[in-house]
Design a protein around this motif. Structure first.
Motif, PDB file in Angstrom:
ATOM      1  N   TYR A  46     -22.000  12.878 -49.767  1.00 21.19           N
ATOM      2  CA  TYR A  46     -22.803  14.065 -49.474  1.00 21.19           C
ATOM      3  C   TYR A  46     -23.895  13.743 -48.460  1.00 21.19           C
ATOM      4  O   TYR A  46     -24.501  14.628 -47.895  1.00 21.19           O
ATOM      5  CB  TYR A  46     -23.420  14.628 -50.752  1.00 21.19           C
ATOM      6  N   SER A  47     -24.157  12.447 -48.264  1.00 17.57           N
ATOM      7  CA  SER A  47     -25.133  12.055 -47.247  1.00 17.57           C
ATOM      8  C   SER A  47     -24.536  10.889 -46.479  1.00 17.57           C
ATOM      9  O   SER A  47     -23.493  10.351 -46.862  1.00 17.57           O
ATOM     10  CB  SER A  47     -26.451  11.635 -47.913  1.00 17.57           C
ATOM     11  N   GLY A  48     -25.196  10.491 -45.396  1.00 15.73           N
ATOM     12  CA  GLY A  48     -24.744   9.323 -44.648  1.00 15.73           C
ATOM     13  C   GLY A  48     -23.726   9.652 -43.568  1.00 15.73           C
ATOM     14  O   GLY A  48     -23.451  10.810 -43.291  1.00 15.73           O
ATOM     15  N   PRO A  49     -23.152   8.592 -42.976  1.00 17.41           N
ATOM     16  CA  PRO A  49     -22.344   8.773 -41.767  1.00 17.41           C
ATOM     17  C   PRO A  49     -21.090   9.619 -41.953  1.00 17.41           C
ATOM     18  O   PRO A  49     -20.602  10.210 -40.999  1.00 17.41           O
ATOM     19  CB  PRO A  49     -21.953   7.339 -41.386  1.00 17.41           C
ATOM     20  N   ALA A  50     -20.552   9.671 -43.172  1.00 11.25           N
ATOM     21  CA  ALA A  50     -19.307  10.421 -43.367  1.00 11.25           C
ATOM     22  C   ALA A  50     -19.578  11.751 -44.059  1.00 11.25           C
ATOM     23  O   ALA A  50     -18.696  12.337 -44.679  1.00 11.25           O
ATOM     24  CB  ALA A  50     -18.318   9.594 -44.175  1.00 11.25           C
ATOM     25  N   SER A  51     -20.816  12.245 -43.941  1.00  8.21           N
ATOM     26  CA  SER A  51     -21.181  13.414 -44.736  1.00  8.21           C
ATOM     27  C   SER A  51     -20.432  14.676 -44.342  1.00  8.21           C
ATOM     28  O   SER A  51     -20.510  15.673 -45.043  1.00  8.21           O
ATOM     29  CB  SER A  51     -22.685  13.626 -44.705  1.00  8.21           C
ATOM     30  N   ALA A  52     -19.680  14.637 -43.219  1.00  7.62           N
ATOM     31  CA  ALA A  52     -18.844  15.792 -42.891  1.00  7.62           C
ATOM     32  C   ALA A  52     -17.842  16.053 -44.009  1.00  7.62           C
ATOM     33  O   ALA A  52     -17.403  17.180 -44.213  1.00  7.62           O
ATOM     34  CB  ALA A  52     -18.118  15.562 -41.570  1.00  7.62           C
ATOM     35  N   GLU A 213     -15.434   1.849 -32.457  1.00 12.15           N
ATOM     36  CA  GLU A 213     -16.215   1.751 -33.692  1.00 12.15           C
ATOM     37  C   GLU A 213     -16.832   3.115 -33.952  1.00 12.15           C
ATOM     38  O   GLU A 213     -17.109   3.860 -33.014  1.00 12.15           O
ATOM     39  CB  GLU A 213     -17.344   0.724 -33.532  1.00 12.15           C
ATOM     40  N   THR A 215     -19.686   3.767 -34.517  1.00 11.16           N
ATOM     41  CA  THR A 215     -21.016   3.857 -33.918  1.00 11.16           C
ATOM     42  C   THR A 215     -20.958   4.073 -32.410  1.00 11.16           C
ATOM     43  O   THR A 215     -21.987   4.313 -31.791  1.00 11.16           O
ATOM     44  CB  THR A 215     -21.813   2.563 -34.185  1.00 11.16           C
ATOM     45  N   ASP A 216     -19.770   3.962 -31.807  1.00 12.53           N
ATOM     46  CA  ASP A 216     -19.678   4.186 -30.362  1.00 12.53           C
ATOM     47  C   ASP A 216     -20.089   5.621 -30.029  1.00 12.53           C
ATOM     48  O   ASP A 216     -19.594   6.553 -30.654  1.00 12.53           O
ATOM     49  CB  ASP A 216     -18.233   3.966 -29.878  1.00 12.53           C
ATOM     50  N   PRO A 217     -20.972   5.793 -29.033  1.00 13.52           N
ATOM     51  CA  PRO A 217     -21.339   7.164 -28.664  1.00 13.52           C
ATOM     52  C   PRO A 217     -20.150   7.940 -28.073  1.00 13.52           C
ATOM     53  O   PRO A 217     -19.963   9.105 -28.391  1.00 13.52           O
ATOM     54  CB  PRO A 217     -22.440   6.979 -27.626  1.00 13.52           C
ATOM     55  N   PRO A 240     -12.529  13.458 -36.538  1.00 15.69           N
ATOM     56  CA  PRO A 240     -12.735  14.694 -35.771  1.00 15.69           C
ATOM     57  C   PRO A 240     -13.579  14.599 -34.497  1.00 15.69           C
ATOM     58  O   PRO A 240     -13.135  15.050 -33.436  1.00 15.69           O
ATOM     59  CB  PRO A 240     -13.384  15.620 -36.796  1.00 15.69           C
ATOM     60  N   LYS A 241     -14.766  14.016 -34.564  1.00 14.39           N
ATOM     61  CA  LYS A 241     -15.616  14.013 -33.373  1.00 14.39           C
ATOM     62  C   LYS A 241     -14.938  13.272 -32.221  1.00 14.39           C
ATOM     63  O   LYS A 241     -14.920  13.747 -31.081  1.00 14.39           O
ATOM     64  CB  LYS A 241     -16.967  13.378 -33.690  1.00 14.39           C
TER      65      LYS A 241
END
Lengths: 403, 289
Positions: A46-52, A213, A215-217, A240-241
């Protein structure tokens, strides 16, 4: 007299102790059929990098709320306790221990993520707690020999890859394939599956591989490299992104390969629209769920029921987000499982029912894609249908592939 | 060769993104001597403000201007309300506050706007105006970064306010004795940094898509860029950003492979800190005992 008093105290203490110990012994891990509530545990980011993915947990909770509003299952209410693990394995371990040891849930369902579930895999099997509808596509969740209490939900990544491999071998036998994948278990599982599916042609057909990764933009640099490899087929194993970025970038630099997109990122609303619908034309993927944004299901009975549920129980969320369908199906699968268990709510019976599903067509699954399990087969979904994006919707083609 | 040029220009575009956030980091460092780990999340939050305004029907540039102004005040308020209270605390306390800000902003934004990616419009035209290797937006980002750099330079060099801010950073006690309201200079530094961050966010979002974790990876590269150029030099931040961007692409594509791209950035940080602790353009201070 004094010593007599002491003896009395001692006897009393022993009695109390024996009662307490007795309580401990009598307590079973299985719930009594007379209880009016069934406790189910789960973890979600529900939180953090995978919160999608958090919306999946909210969809599951919303589904059980509907079940409870309708009176529960066999007269029992469902208490679905879904805790936040932030997609961090140590926190998953902590939360699962809390669910199993403090909350004493009957079983775990829909725990999300490959690294997170890996961290609790041994623990739940040692404890004998059913760990079902594991919400990742890693292949390791279907191993009844070594992990009899764990069963995954999604079509496994390697089976999905084999479907693409079969398609390429049949339709483009001289393809030069470039792969972009996320540098973790999920990405590697897909790549491994494709290589297995291509067999001894893998070495000649795969001309380039690039990883990224989380973290890669951007993944622009990788797309440029893959295009420069001269590949005419692009296997896009991204979340997705990055999928949206890859579709757009490939288009912008004029690369027009046969573009195979992994099922993880097929949402029209959250991937293809951001990437640009006209840039997504021609994408091919393997589907097994119905997408709420896809107009071909507008008059479908399943979809009507889904939309009605969504508007009532998740009014603040976005219906475009196909992740909610995943949560909806898992929760309805759990409800179906509990119905099958009847009054025999033991952990052993839960696994027994889970492993004896035959040709079950669940709502929101594509027609013809049924659930099948057995004592030896712990893969719930093993088939999918290919689809090509035509600018508006995923047009299904060919037969349901897989077993 | 074509692919090589593509990698270089794509690296420059990424580098401009790192540079624009690095400029905000430098800005805060110049006025407070802290590295603000929440800078990226502040920028991300500002970008959501702009997104909400554009969705509400405001024209792009109106939303852009309003967001920059709003972000300035958000930065100002954060300094006055939070950072100021820990100004005299040990440096670890400050770091904890910054990390807390990072987590809070990330979660609150996710809670308000959800985590699904959103399309953020670009003010630049769709068709590439500068040849096949760089899109108009990417070229625009490079231009905007340079514009911000020049503006900052002029501000610090030629305005009395800029001079007062520089003086405060160099020597707060003497500045106060000279009649400068040093507390407000720090707040102003935060405000300007937040405004620069907002511009960075609005330039980044059309490329990477807007989501609450948009800046988390970029911040790492921005810190590498700022350290490489010298944490107190705006020019260094821009050159550092562009260098890191190009280096990362070339190394990733031709030398170490994509798996070690991020490692390259981190090696750059460590290398610079070892061999030139003040960065390529940083000044070294000599303190008299």
């Amino acid at each position: 007299m004094k010593s007599n008093h002491n003896i009395k105290t001692l006897i009393l203490a022993m009695f109390v102790a024996s009662v307490l110990i007795g309580c401990g012994e009598q307590q079973t891990d299985d719930q009594d059929a007379s209880v009016d509530e069934i406790k189910i545990g789960s973890t979600n980011p529900y939180s953090g990098p995978a919160s999608a993915y958090g919306t999946i947990g909210r969809a599951e909770s919303a589904y059980f709320k509907m079940i409870n509003d309708q009176g529960g299952i066999n007269g029992r209410k469902i208490n679905f306790i879904s805790l936040d693990d932030g997609y961090s394995p140590p926190r998953t371990v902590e939360q699962i221990r809390k669910l199993v040891e403090e909350e004493e849930v009957l079983f775990l369902a829909g725990t999300l993520g490959t690294p997170t579930n890996s961290a609790i895999h041994k623990y739940v099997n040692a404890k004998g707690v059913p760990h079902v509808f594991v919400n990742t596509g890693a292949t390791k969740w279907g191993d009844p020999q070594n992990f009899p209490w764990t069963m995954g939900f999604n079509l496994s990544y390697s089976n999905e890859s084999k479907i693409y491999a079969q398609y390429v071998l049949e339709n483009k036998p001289d393809a030069k394939i470039a792969i972009l994948y996320q540098n973790d278990d999920y990405g590697k599982d897909y790549v491994h599956g494709l290589k297995e599916g291509l067999g001894d042609k893998a070495d000649t057909m795969i001309v380039a591989e690039a990883s990224y990764e989380v973290t890669d933009p951007t993944i622009d640099s990788q797309i440029i490299s893959l295009r420069a490899s001269g590949a005419d087929t692009f296997y896009n194993v991204t979340t997705p992104k990055f999928a949206a970025q890859a579709i757009r970038k490939a288009n912008d630099i004029g690369w027009k390969p046969l573009h195979l997109l992994n099922n993880v990122s097929t949402s029209v609303g959250t991937v293809l629209e951001p990437a640009g619908l006209e840039k997504s034309v021609g994408l091919i993927t393997a589907l097994y769920l119905k997408d709420p944004v896809d107009p071909q299901w507008a008059d479908d009975e399943d979809m009507k029921a889904y939309t009605e549920w969504f508007n009532k129980y998740m009014p603040d969320e976005s219906i475009d987000d196909a992740f909610n369908v995943n949560g909806y199906i898992i929760a309805s699968g759990v409800a179906r499982l509990l119905e099958a268990c009847g009054d025999d709510l033991t952990r052993a019976n839960i696994m027994k029912q889970m492993a004896s599903i035959k040709d079950l067509q669940m709502p929101m699954m594509l027609p013809g894609i049924t659930w099948n399990t057995s004592a030896e087969d712990f893969f719930l979904i093993e088939s999918a249908q290919l689809a090509r994006f035509d600018g508006k919707e995923w047009a299904l083609f060919g037969d349901v592939i897989g077993n | 060769m074509e692919a090589f040029l593509h990698q270089v220009f794509s690296g420059l575009a990424n580098g401009a993104i790192y540079a624009s956030l690095a400029l905000a980091l430098v800005m805060i460092y110049q006025s407070t001597h802290h590295i603000n780990f929440a800078q990226g999340e502040l920028a991300m939050f500002s970008t959501y403000l702009a997104w909400a305004m554009i969705n509400a029907g405001l024209p792009y540039w109106a939303a852009f201007g309003l967001t920059v102004v709003a972000s300035f005040f958000i930065g100002l308020i954060i300094e006055r309300a939070i950072v100021r209270r820990v100004a005299d605390a040990p440096v670890l306390t400050v770091v904890v506050v910054f990390i807390a800000l990072l987590v809070i902003l990330n979660s609150v934004t996710g809670w308000i706007f959800t985590y699904t990616i959103k399309v953020f419009p670009s003010p630049f035209p769709e068709e590439p105006l500068f040849g096949p290797y760089i899109s108009s937006h990417e070229a625009g980002v490079v231009g905007v970064s340079i514009f911000v750099l020049v503006t900052l330079f002029l501000f610090f060099r030629f305005t009395p306010l800029g001079l007062a801010m520089r003086a405060t950073a160099e020597n707060a006690v003497s500045s106060r004795l000279a009649g400068i309201r040093t507390g407000w200079m720090l707040a102003l530094g935060w405000g300007i940094a937040a405004a620069i961050g907002a511009i960075a966010g609005m330039m980044v979002a059309p490329i990477v898509y807007l989501d609450p974790n948009m800046m988390s990876g970029i911040l790492l590269y921005a810190i590498a860029a700022a350290l490489m150029g010298g944490i107190d030099s705006p020019l260094g931040a821009v050159i550092g950003g562009l260098t890191v961007g190009v280096l990362e692409n070339i190394m990733g594509a031709y030398v170490v492979g994509t798996e070690l791209k991020l490692t390259v950035a981190l090696v750059v940080i460590i290398g610079v800190l070892i061999f030139k602790p003040t960065g390529l353009f940083g000044r070294s201070f000599v303190t008299r005992v």
